[in-house]
Design an enzyme around this catalytic site. Structure first.
Site, PDB file in Angstrom:
ATOM      1  N   SER A 168       0.935  -0.905   0.111  1.00 39.17           N
ATOM      2  CA  SER A 168       0.141  -0.093   0.003  1.00 39.17           C
ATOM      3  C   SER A 168       0.897   1.856   0.135  1.00 39.17           C
ATOM      4  O   SER A 168       1.994   1.361   0.251  1.00 39.17           O
ATOM      5  CB  SER A 168      -1.182  -0.147   1.255  1.00 39.17           C
ATOM      6  OG  SER A 168      -1.315   1.107   1.462  1.00 39.17           O
TER       7      SER A 168
ATOM      8  N   TYR B 248      -1.039  -0.685  10.847  1.00 41.50           N
ATOM      9  CA  TYR B 248      -1.451  -1.159   9.539  1.00 41.50           C
ATOM     10  C   TYR B 248       1.043  -0.966   8.249  1.00 41.50           C
ATOM     11  O   TYR B 248       0.660  -1.495   7.594  1.00 41.50           O
ATOM     12  CB  TYR B 248      -2.306  -0.485   8.649  1.00 41.50           C
ATOM     13  CG  TYR B 248      -2.840  -0.953   7.229  1.00 41.50           C
ATOM     14  CD1 TYR B 248      -3.118  -2.099   7.057  1.00 41.50           C
ATOM     15  CD2 TYR B 248      -2.495  -0.266   6.096  1.00 41.50           C
ATOM     16  CE1 TYR B 248      -3.211  -2.338   5.428  1.00 41.50           C
ATOM     17  CE2 TYR B 248      -3.306  -0.325   5.127  1.00 41.50           C
ATOM     18  CZ  TYR B 248      -2.846  -1.517   4.714  1.00 41.50           C
ATOM     19  OH  TYR B 248      -3.113  -2.074   3.263  1.00 41.50           O
TER      20      TYR B 248
END
Length: 248
Positions: free
Chosen positions: A141, A154
């Site tokens: 990501s 995350y």
């Protein structure tokens, strides 16, 4: 001849969203695909049905890749069904955001177990079967570059994933196995709808920050993965490719 004709791919977390799009794209290019799911059997079955209806080959296999026995079972099911393994796409992931005051041990371990340990275990199992020309693609990501508040855990998993991928690219290179990373930006999926992001002010803000001026779609990511899985990318390894509409 299709680019992936005769090849076999395992896609983890492929019952919906980006994973489902990747599975369909690989099948469209000729690969036989193992559609992995943790709990959404109906979603995985729907992906398999879509692939087979289009003339492709696919099976659905349940496995929690953060468990070593299940990760091995997933790979063994692929080899037993299709006779070989050529491509592993580590797409399974959990994204939950929390302010630092709200981070718990359970929150940390759940996300790291799936996003990091799951990748290691699936790759460990797959590496025993991948031969020369094999391709491993890890889905990361852009949060590793775009440092969003409340995403410490995350973002940490994706930073770890990028580092691990670089190490494995060097480690597996003598066996002519390639390892690359695709880092999506904001992509509209079932998850963003469930989280209330799709159609929200937050989404509008994300689009405003995107040079190409729109939200990403699962197919935008799947096309990059299909390229990396193919022999067209035979000279590409150890790379992190942002598929983010220009966000960095």
């Amino acid at each position: 001849m299709s680019k992936l004709e005769g090849k076999v791919a395992v896609v983890t977390g492929a019952s919906k969203g980006i994973g489902a799009a990747i599975a369909k794209a690989l099948a469209k290019d000729g690969a036989a695909v193992v559609v992995n799911y943790a709990s959404s059997k109906a979603g995985a079955d729907a992906v398999v049905e879509a692939i087979t209806a289009a003339g492709g080959k696919a099976i659905a296999v349940q496995a929690d890749v953060s468990q070593a026995v299940q990760a091995r079972g997933l790979v063994e099911a692929a080899v037993q069904q299709f006779g070989r393994l050529d491509v592993l796409v580590n797409n399974s992931g959990v994204y939950e955001f929390a302010a630092i005051e709200e981070v718990t041990e359970e929150h940390y371990r759940r996300i790291f177990d799936v996003n990091v340990l799951g990748v290691l275990l699936a790759t460990q199992a797959a590496s025993k079967h991948l031969g020369e020309g094999g391709s491993i693609i890890n889905i990361s990501s852009v949060v590793t570059d775009v440092l969003m508040p409340t995403s410490a855990v995350y973002s940490g998993t994706k930073g770890a994933l990028n580092a691990i991928s670089g190490v494995l690219a060097n480690e597996l290179a003598p066996r002519k196995i390639r390892v690359n990373v695709v880092s999506p930006g904001y992509v509209v999926t079932e998850g963003t709808h469930t989280a209330g992001i799709a159609g929200s002010e937050m989404e509008a803000g994300l689009v405003a920050q995107t040079p190409l001026g729109r939200s990403g779609q699962p197919d935008d990511i799947a096309g990059v993965v299909a390229f990396l899985a193919s022999d067209d990318a035979r000279w590409v390894t150890g790379e992190v490719i942002n598929a983010s509409g220009g966000v960095r």
